[in-house]
Design an enzyme around this catalytic site. Structure first.
Site, PDB file in Angstrom:
ATOM      1  N   HIS A 111       0.241 -12.258   1.344  1.00 10.53           N
ATOM      2  CA  HIS A 111      -0.541 -11.297   0.576  1.00 10.53           C
ATOM      3  C   HIS A 111      -0.636 -11.703  -0.893  1.00 10.53           C
ATOM      4  O   HIS A 111       0.369 -11.738  -1.600  1.00 10.53           O
ATOM      5  CB  HIS A 111       0.112  -9.917   0.693  1.00 10.53           C
ATOM      6  CG  HIS A 111      -0.787  -8.783   0.319  1.00 10.53           C
ATOM      7  ND1 HIS A 111      -0.345  -7.483   0.250  1.00 10.53           N
ATOM      8  CD2 HIS A 111      -2.112  -8.740   0.004  1.00 10.53           C
ATOM      9  CE1 HIS A 111      -1.352  -6.692  -0.081  1.00 10.53           C
ATOM     10  NE2 HIS A 111      -2.431  -7.435  -0.243  1.00 10.53           N
ATOM     11  N   TYR A 149       0.831  -1.195   0.000  1.00  6.08           N
ATOM     12  CA  TYR A 149       0.000   0.000   0.000  1.00  6.08           C
ATOM     13  C   TYR A 149       0.873   1.256   0.000  1.00  6.08           C
ATOM     14  O   TYR A 149       1.376   1.698   1.031  1.00  6.08           O
ATOM     15  CB  TYR A 149      -0.923   0.019   1.215  1.00  6.08           C
ATOM     16  CG  TYR A 149      -1.831  -1.192   1.336  1.00  6.08           C
ATOM     17  CD1 TYR A 149      -2.202  -1.932   0.217  1.00  6.08           C
ATOM     18  CD2 TYR A 149      -2.323  -1.594   2.578  1.00  6.08           C
ATOM     19  CE1 TYR A 149      -3.033  -3.037   0.333  1.00  6.08           C
ATOM     20  CE2 TYR A 149      -3.156  -2.688   2.702  1.00  6.08           C
ATOM     21  CZ  TYR A 149      -3.501  -3.415   1.575  1.00  6.08           C
ATOM     22  OH  TYR A 149      -4.313  -4.519   1.695  1.00  6.08           O
TER      23      TYR A 149
END
Length: 328
Positions: free
Chosen positions: A138, A54
């Site tokens: 992830h 992010y």
């Protein structure tokens, strides 16, 4: 606070997803990011989720800076591994990956034990904290063999060593998450966009498996990237332009919610939270006002008659569970 599986780690029913404060799509001032996290705290949110992905670490830096004003034992923090950050070209931006940040770093897929430990160490440096509570693999979609044979055992070691309290995987699909639940000893999985008022595909495999195994589920993407938050012609569904059919369905859901004295956003969040396997629902926000609204929607009453009408009209299949009872 809800426990994550058998780990002892606990999360608030509503959590803050921190992708947005990593400059998702557009730039955000540091102070606004700080105020967003602070407002989440003031709304009672005690679970915060981030990732190196992010904003190429920006989300972690901003989240850590905001959380350092609070006692470390008073909240739960999760981050993710699998994308290791290395020096990048530095002559452009990261908008191709969705983040309005300079490309001074680049992502390298790495689910090896060494890569996971290095990634976690770097995350702790950016966060400025001595530990995280939960670590997710992830998006291992294209790296299943390495994720299961190297990445997951590495997380098991970290948990056994007491470096993290709970481990899991976070993805936008259910098939591989279901495999993690059935074939490993994960405490929690983060499922984005696959259990919403518009997509209940997690009911086919993931949620029953999680219930059977005592594994917790955290839900992300409750609004399917925007369509269920504000259905309009330019709304997005799973990060792409929503089809006319989906827009029509979302507008019908919104109209019914308003007829029953509630909102579509409240219904979308209540639907996700009601399943017994779900421990927390994540919402993203780019301002104090947005997270205050998210918390208000989460607390908004959704009448039983609304759910009954969804079943009666076919907007939800008859076998899809809904919140069971009216509350005062």
């Amino acid at each position: 606070m809800n426990a994550l599986g058998r780990s002892g780690v606990r999360v608030s029913p509503l959590g803050l997803g921190a992708a947005v404060i990593g400059n998702l799509y557009t730039e955000l001032p540091d102070q606004q990011a700080y105020e967003t996290v602070t407002a989440a705290w003031q709304q009672g949110i005690r679970y915060f989720d981030t990732a190196p992905h992010y904003g190429l670490g920006l989300s972690e830096r901003r989240l850590g800076a905001a959380l350092r004003q609070y006692d470390r034992d008073s909240y739960t923090l999760s981050t993710k591994v699998g994308r290791r950050l290395e020096p990048g070209p530095g002559d452009g931006d990261d908008l191709a990956q969705g983040f309005a940040v300079p490309d001074t770093l680049r992502r390298v897929w790495d689910f090896t034990e060494d890569g996971i430990r290095r990634t976690l160490e770097s995350s702790l440096e950016r966060l400025g904290l001595d530990r995280v509570d939960v670590v997710y693999l992830h998006d291992p979609d294209e790296h299943a063999e390495q994720a299961f044979h190297e990445g997951y055992p590495a997380l098991e070691k970290l948990r056994a060593e007491g470096i993290v309290g709970a481990i899991g995987a976070g993805m936008n699909q259910t098939a591989m998450l279901t495999r993690f639940v059935r074939d490993t000893d994960v405490d929690v999985v983060l499922c984005a966009g696959r259990y919403t008022l518009l997509d209940q595909s997690a009911l086919a495999d993931l949620l029953p498996a999680a219930e059977e195994r005592g594994t917790s589920v955290v839900i992300g993407g409750a609004f399917n990237s925007g369509l269920l938050a504000d259905p309009k012609p330019d709304a997005t569904y799973n990060y792409a332009q929503a089809s006319a059919e989906l827009l029509s369905r979302a507008l019908r859901l919104k109209a019914l919610a308003e007829e029953h004295g509630t909102t579509l956003r409240a219904a979308a969040l209540a639907f996700c939270a009601a399943h017994p396997a779900v421990a927390s629902v994540l919402v993203g926000a780019r301002s104090a006002a947005e997270i205050a609204d998210g918390a208000a929607q989460f607390a908004t009453h959704v009448p039983a008659a609304f759910w009954q009408e969804l079943h009666a009209t076919g907007l939800l299949p008859a076998d899809v569970p809904v919140p069971a009872e009216d509350r005062p």
